[in-house]
Scaffold this active site. Structure first.
Site, short mmCIF file in Angstrom:
data_model
loop_
_atom_site.label_atom_id
_atom_site.label_comp_id
_atom_site.label_asym_id
_atom_site.label_seq_id
_atom_site.Cartn_x
_atom_site.Cartn_y
_atom_site.Cartn_z
CB CYS A 137 -5.69 10.74 -0.46
SG CYS A 137 -7.03 10.24 -1.57
CD GLU A 165 -2.12 12.47 -1.38
OE1 GLU A 165 -2.35 12.42 -2.60
OE2 GLU A 165 -2.95 12.13 -0.51
#
EC number: 1.17.4.2
Length: 650
Positions: A355, A357
């Site tokens: 994702c 991050e």
């Protein structure tokens, strides 16, 4: 046994937690999400309720820290720990902050105590230079629930094995047996190892309960299909039907597909490639590569821009993004040179979690926690929640995993990601100036708490400590917008698919909740829930530039790791040339970027559907009261990792 010294809450604290009122943010939707994804079976066969999960997680995380202190003959104050644990648990009970989904599912379980911490981690990544080892490690991590990033670094060196005289490998009925079989098969091509045929007779049949990890056994069929696919992919590569990039990505996508189709775990991957690799750029073009449609969806795909010298690739990248939103972009120089924007923090990481991050080294894991900033009443409240979230994240990595190569990197970096969610809600509620102030001071608080905890444990401080994660399922529990994103609509229907044989589905139907036959899956029902976001603006009212400004603000004020983002744009207003200028303007200030064209596609049983306020109010009055105390024997489905707005599937 990884944990020998246990922490237990006293009966009066447990009674307090069991009797303290709490409220899930989106009401019945949040309740169903909890029982579907995180409610484990207790020893008596009944399902956990939310206070039970809070108690399990609290005792688990404090057991890790207590075990570490006693094993290394460090000070441990049981009385002070009990005081802090009570506050910690009460704040979690009220959904003010939360561990990640992996923590809600695995923390404090027998599996964790006996097998180590791998099942607690969200984020993982591996370099594919050693293809067989990387594939084994990736499958291992996917099967315990981590999302895995991988690159295409493999040299391509391989030879066809002698298939006329295969060895027989009897696969053990365990995760270790599955992943070893994959390594042995790939090594027969890459390391001149013997070729294997497999005996699946020891693998338990489909539908058997997995008592220690939780869930239901898939039987041997997904693994059989994977072995056939691995053999086909490597043969096709050596027959020059596909190139090296296809070989690597197809292998890893099919490993992920095995994990998903077996319902072993909800897997997510990110494939990381070079911007000049034309094959990589077109991996999601299913007209060009129609056979990849079956498994290409398993991974997000991103390219690495190393520095300004690579900016000449951006025009070609945005021409693809304009049509389908891929590939994403990772800025390697910023990942390796900076913490928050402008702060020099040298980092060896060159990979990413799915994702976007957390930047990671090969074989590295990272765990997260999350504060719902929009639910805070003031800055002091936010600062207090930081203590709990930082304690959780800083404690998980005190417990080793079962992988020595991973433990070595975790022990050096101690990387964590304390995240904030409901950011868009908070900006609308408190104003941008206030949120910038909270985040700037909040980051220093995370650092201070992490440094104190590291000193107490006798370990290095964490290399990096903050991020913004996408927060799909967890934000549903709290009832906030996910991560940095604005909601898709202020009032909406949120649909969830649940298997027809699930005891959860039966309870909902018996309670009077309306449902539909799933038109895409004959084995599922679809349930719809009305929800209201505490935000006057939806994403349709927020321009691409404003979204980019929120992203850069978070990278500047809060995230020394990265900010997971899905920046939506109106394709009728912004073409590929416009997107190229936007990327070139903002990329020097950020580390990861995903752009997604808005699409007005309407189809039956959409996961998320905008509705009017009047319909919301009408539907809310029709929701039944569910007697959750009657639920027992339900096997939770664990969380789905691909949970950003661009790829949420329920």
């Amino acid at each position: 046994m990884y944990v020998e010294h246990f922490f237990k809450l006293p009966s009066q604290t447990k009674e307090l937690l069991q009797n303290t009122p709490y409220r899930f943010g989106f009401g019945l939707l949040s309740e169903v999400t909890f029982y579907r994804s995180y409610s484990r079976l207790k020893e008596d066969g009944t399902n956990e309720h939310w206070p039970d999960t809070v108690i399990r997680v609290t005792e688990g995380i404090f057991s890790i820290r207590k075990n570490h202190a006693l094993n290394y003959h460090l000070p441990w104050d049981e009385e002070q720990a009990q005081i802090f644990a009570k506050e910690f648990a009460l704040s979690m009970l009220q959904l003010r902050w939360l561990p990640p989904g992996r923590g809600l599912w695995m923390m404090g379980t027998r599996y964790m105590y006996e097998r180590g911490s791998a099942g607690l981690y969200n984020c993982a990544a591996v370099d594919t230079s050693n293809l067989a080892h990387a594939a084994e490690w990736a499958m291992d991590m996917l099967m315990v629930g981590a999302g895995v990033g991988f690159n295409t670094a493999w040299s391509g060196k391989a030879t066809k094995p002698d298939k006329k005289h295969p060895k027989i490998y009897v696969i053990d009925d365990s995760k270790e047996g599955w992943v070893k079989s994959v390594r042995l098969l790939i090594q027969s091509y890459t390391d001149n190892g013997p070729f294997y045929r497999f005996d699946y007779s020891k693998i338990r049949p489909a539908g058997s309960p997995l008592k220690t990890f939780g869930g239901i056994a898939p039987g041997p069929e997904p693994l059989k299909r994977l072995h056939k696919k691995i053999e086909q992919i490597l043969d096709d590569y050596l027959d020059k039907k596909i190139d090296k990039t296809r070989c690597v990505v197809d292998l890893f996508n099919n490993i992920g597909l095995c994990v998903v189709s077996g319902n072993i775990r909800r897997s997510a991957e990110i494939a990381i490639g070079r911007p000049g690799d034309k094959t990589f750029l077109h991996l999601k073009d299913y007209e060009k590569f129609p056979e990849r449609k079956e498994y290409g969806w398993i991974s997000n795909n991103s390219v690495v821009i190393e520095n300004l010298d690579d900016f000449h690739y951006i025009d070609a990248i945005t021409s693809l993004i304009a049509s389908n939103g891929e590939p994403g972009v990772l800025h390697l120089e910023n990942m390796q040179k900076y913490g928050r924007f402008g702060e020099i923090v040298p980092d060896r990481a060159w990979l990413s979690n799915p994702c976007g991050e957390i930047a990671l080294e090969s074989y590295e894991l990272c765990n997260l926690s999350e504060i719902f900033i929009s639910k805070c009443s003031n800055e002091e409240d936010f600062q207090k929640l930081i203590e709990y979230a930082t304690f959780y994240a800083s404690t998980v990595n005190l417990l080793p995993t079962h992988r020595p190569e991973t433990n070595e990197i975790i022990a050096r970096n101690r990387r964590i990601g304390v995240s904030v969610s409901g950011v868009a809600d908070a900006i609308e509620k408190f104003g941008l100036e206030t949120i910038i102030k909270w985040l700037r001071k909040g980051y220093e608080k995370v650092r201070t708490v992490n440094e104190r905890l590291a000193k107490e444990a006798g370990i290095p401080v964490s290399l990096k400590v903050t991020c913004v994660k996408p927060s799909g399922t967890i934000s549903i529990l709290a009832g906030t917008s996910p991560g940095m994103h604005y909601p898709l609509a202020t009032y909406a229907l949120r649909r969830i698919r649940i298997g027809k044989t699930s005891k959860l589905a039966k309870l909902l139907i018996d309670s009077g909740l309306s449902f539909e036959e799933d038109i895409y899956d004959k084995n599922s029902y679809v349930f719809a829930f009305p929800i209201h976001y505490d935000n006057p603006r939806s994403i349709k009212e927020v321009d691409i530039y404003e979204q980019m400004l929120v992203l850069t603000m978070l990278q500047r004020e809060w995230a020394d790791n990265m900010v997971s983002n899905t920046i939506q744009f109106d394709p009728t207003r912004y073409d590929a040339k416009d997107l190229s200028q936007i990327v070139k303007h903002f990329l020097p200030m950020i580390k990861s970027l995903t752009l997604l064209p808005e699409k007005e596609t309407i189809y039956p049983q959409m996961p998320f559907e905008s509705i009017k306020k009047e319909e919301f109010e009408k539907r809310v009055t029709q929701l039944p009261k569910v007697e959750w105390n009657t639920l027992s024997g339900h096997h939770a489905d664990s969380e789905r990792f691909c949970s950003t707005q661009s790829c949420q599937i329920d």
